[in-house]
Motif scaffolding. Sequence first.
Motif, PDB file in Angstrom:
ATOM      1  N   UNK A 157       0.372  -6.390 -26.695  1.00 15.24           N
ATOM      2  CA  UNK A 157      -0.302  -5.225 -26.491  1.00 15.24           C
ATOM      3  C   UNK A 157       0.694  -4.375 -25.312  1.00 15.24           C
ATOM      4  N   UNK A 162      -8.743  16.059 -24.914  1.00 20.78           N
ATOM      5  CA  UNK A 162      -9.772  14.908 -24.914  1.00 20.78           C
ATOM      6  C   UNK A 162     -10.713  15.051 -23.757  1.00 20.78           C
ATOM      7  N   UNK A 166     -14.711  15.475 -22.935  1.00 19.89           N
ATOM      8  CA  UNK A 166     -15.267  14.480 -22.143  1.00 19.89           C
ATOM      9  C   UNK A 166     -16.252  15.176 -21.221  1.00 19.89           C
ATOM     10  N   UNK A 189     -28.943  10.860 -18.125  1.00 15.62           N
ATOM     11  CA  UNK A 189     -28.684   9.937 -16.798  1.00 15.62           C
ATOM     12  C   UNK A 189     -27.931  10.482 -15.665  1.00 15.62           C
ATOM     13  N   UNK A 223     -24.718   8.545 -14.085  1.00 17.15           N
ATOM     14  CA  UNK A 223     -23.591   8.401 -15.172  1.00 17.15           C
ATOM     15  C   UNK A 223     -22.882   9.736 -15.629  1.00 17.15           C
ATOM     16  N   UNK A 224     -23.503  10.946 -15.850  1.00 15.88           N
ATOM     17  CA  UNK A 224     -22.798  12.120 -16.200  1.00 15.88           C
ATOM     18  C   UNK A 224     -22.049  12.733 -15.149  1.00 15.88           C
ATOM     19  N   UNK A 250     -20.967   4.712  -7.414  1.00 18.63           N
ATOM     20  CA  UNK A 250     -22.368   4.111  -7.893  1.00 18.63           C
ATOM     21  C   UNK A 250     -22.465   3.623  -9.449  1.00 18.63           C
ATOM     22  N   UNK A 251     -21.746   4.265 -10.128  1.00 18.93           N
ATOM     23  CA  UNK A 251     -21.828   3.836 -11.564  1.00 18.93           C
ATOM     24  C   UNK A 251     -20.728   2.335 -11.860  1.00 18.93           C
ATOM     25  N   UNK A 252     -19.795   2.351 -10.982  1.00 16.25           N
ATOM     26  CA  UNK A 252     -18.785   1.315 -11.052  1.00 16.25           C
ATOM     27  C   UNK A 252     -19.010   0.008 -10.113  1.00 16.25           C
ATOM     28  N   UNK A 299     -12.945   9.359 -34.763  1.00 14.03           N
ATOM     29  CA  UNK A 299     -13.078   9.641 -33.287  1.00 14.03           C
ATOM     30  C   UNK A 299     -12.399   8.709 -32.462  1.00 14.03           C
ATOM     31  N   UNK A 300     -11.892   9.443 -30.983  1.00 13.05           N
ATOM     32  CA  UNK A 300     -11.326   8.592 -30.016  1.00 13.05           C
ATOM     33  C   UNK A 300     -11.991   7.572 -29.579  1.00 13.05           C
ATOM     34  N   UNK A 351     -12.104   6.382 -26.505  1.00 12.03           N
ATOM     35  CA  UNK A 351     -12.575   6.468 -25.265  1.00 12.03           C
ATOM     36  C   UNK A 351     -13.837   7.311 -25.430  1.00 12.03           C
ATOM     37  N   UNK A 352     -13.812   8.411 -26.196  1.00  7.05           N
ATOM     38  CA  UNK A 352     -14.974   9.129 -26.403  1.00  7.05           C
ATOM     39  C   UNK A 352     -16.208   8.450 -27.068  1.00  7.05           C
ATOM     40  N   UNK A 387     -17.734   6.048 -24.257  1.00  5.09           N
ATOM     41  CA  UNK A 387     -18.663   7.005 -23.220  1.00  5.09           C
ATOM     42  C   UNK A 387     -19.964   7.297 -23.946  1.00  5.09           C
ATOM     43  N   UNK A 401     -21.981   4.073 -24.198  1.00  7.65           N
ATOM     44  CA  UNK A 401     -22.758   3.903 -22.977  1.00  7.65           C
ATOM     45  C   UNK A 401     -23.841   5.133 -22.615  1.00  7.65           C
ATOM     46  N   UNK A 402     -23.813   6.208 -22.953  1.00 13.49           N
ATOM     47  CA  UNK A 402     -24.633   7.218 -22.617  1.00 13.49           C
ATOM     48  C   UNK A 402     -25.968   7.034 -23.563  1.00 13.49           C
ATOM     49  N   UNK A 440     -27.666   3.893 -21.662  1.00 16.06           N
ATOM     50  CA  UNK A 440     -28.336   4.409 -20.319  1.00 16.06           C
ATOM     51  C   UNK A 440     -29.616   5.068 -20.511  1.00 16.06           C
ATOM     52  N   UNK A 441     -29.687   5.882 -21.476  1.00 17.21           N
ATOM     53  CA  UNK A 441     -30.564   6.957 -21.922  1.00 17.21           C
ATOM     54  C   UNK A 441     -31.737   6.287 -22.211  1.00 17.21           C
ATOM     55  N   UNK A 485     -24.647   2.944 -14.353  1.00 16.00           N
ATOM     56  CA  UNK A 485     -23.512   2.460 -15.337  1.00 16.00           C
ATOM     57  C   UNK A 485     -23.833   1.393 -15.791  1.00 16.00           C
ATOM     58  N   UNK A 510     -21.369  -1.207 -15.655  1.00 13.85           N
ATOM     59  CA  UNK A 510     -20.360  -2.236 -14.972  1.00 13.85           C
ATOM     60  C   UNK A 510     -21.605  -3.333 -14.453  1.00 13.85           C
ATOM     61  N   UNK A 559     -16.518  -3.352 -22.017  1.00  8.73           N
ATOM     62  CA  UNK A 559     -15.494  -3.591 -21.171  1.00  8.73           C
ATOM     63  C   UNK A 559     -14.283  -4.337 -21.797  1.00  8.73           C
ATOM     64  N   UNK A 578     -12.590  -1.556 -23.795  1.00 13.79           N
ATOM     65  CA  UNK A 578     -12.061  -0.613 -22.925  1.00 13.79           C
ATOM     66  C   UNK A 578     -10.540  -1.116 -22.624  1.00 13.79           C
ATOM     67  N   UNK A 603      -8.289   0.059 -25.206  1.00 19.05           N
ATOM     68  CA  UNK A 603      -8.261   1.487 -25.202  1.00 19.05           C
ATOM     69  C   UNK A 603      -7.132   2.218 -26.242  1.00 19.05           C
TER      70      UNK A 603
END
Lengths: 209, 106
Positions: free
Chosen positions: A45, A94, A98, A112, A115-116, A170-172, B1-2, B4-5, B8, B11-12, B15-16, B30, B32, B63, B66, B69
Amino acid sequence: MHIYAFGSLCRGEVDFGSDVDLLSIIEGPDSRFDPDVFAKYSYDRIRSLWKEGNPFAWHLATEARLIFASDARNFLLDLGRPAPYGRCAEDCQKFFRVYEVAFEALTSGKCSLVFELATVFLAVRNFATCFSLGMTKQPNFSRHSAKEIGERSLNISDGAYRLLERSRILAIRATGPMIQAQELQACLEDVCAIRSWMQKLLTEVKPDG
Amino acid sequence: MDDFINRTDAQRRVLLTVNRVPGFAEELCGLSRKAIERWLSVNRIDSRAELATILFQISSKLFFLSNKSQEQVTEEYRTLSLEVESLTLRLRERVSGSFLDAQSRK
């Protein structure tokens, strides 16, 4: 097996609670390496990231420091320089997308919040890193790359920038006081201004786009 | 689609699903491990509860993805993505159950 440190520690960007980024390069599945502690990659990889000129390959080539090698060789150093980075326009586009999705969620009122905001910070940082790698002679892999690309740096208030950074932490890392909705309202204009900063840099990346 | 997107967005959605439930002392910030642990602790949720277990499972799979990726979509990637989707559905059911329980206690 090869173990490397990379990230903020190798750049001397140490603050209280800083994460230590560790990379393990291994032949196959190896349960000794906790995925919460190590980024785990196979040799194949890593070779393929080098071959495609992936930003992570450039990140490692620029700053990774060898901690342990089972064969007494520096595997990453032996790979030489990664292939030229050729996806700057696509990657910047990209991360612009995002950002746009996160901003839209923030203004929708039903999201959230942390997160956002953290996603906006990540989009901004990755956008600036890809831009610096593709368009300047000084690739910047810092967490604060958006503020370290000279005259093209992101120019928003310190308060807004700190809000985004706090959200990412906070998120991580899950440390720090919770973000309140009023804090976003106070910084919304700055968070919105990120769009025009990205759009301006995108015209440099894709002059015809 | 990518990829990474995709991650994300995944996760969204998770969380929602959690954060739309009223009454928690803090939102889940988050996915983590540390963010989940903080959320469980602040909201006094047992880390062995099904809700917690599902969140940790989703976190671990996302994770793992990720670290892969920008890779071509492989069979392994597709399988893990489907597992995340299925866990998110379970989470939604579990959270809906908790929400209805809370409402019925009012």
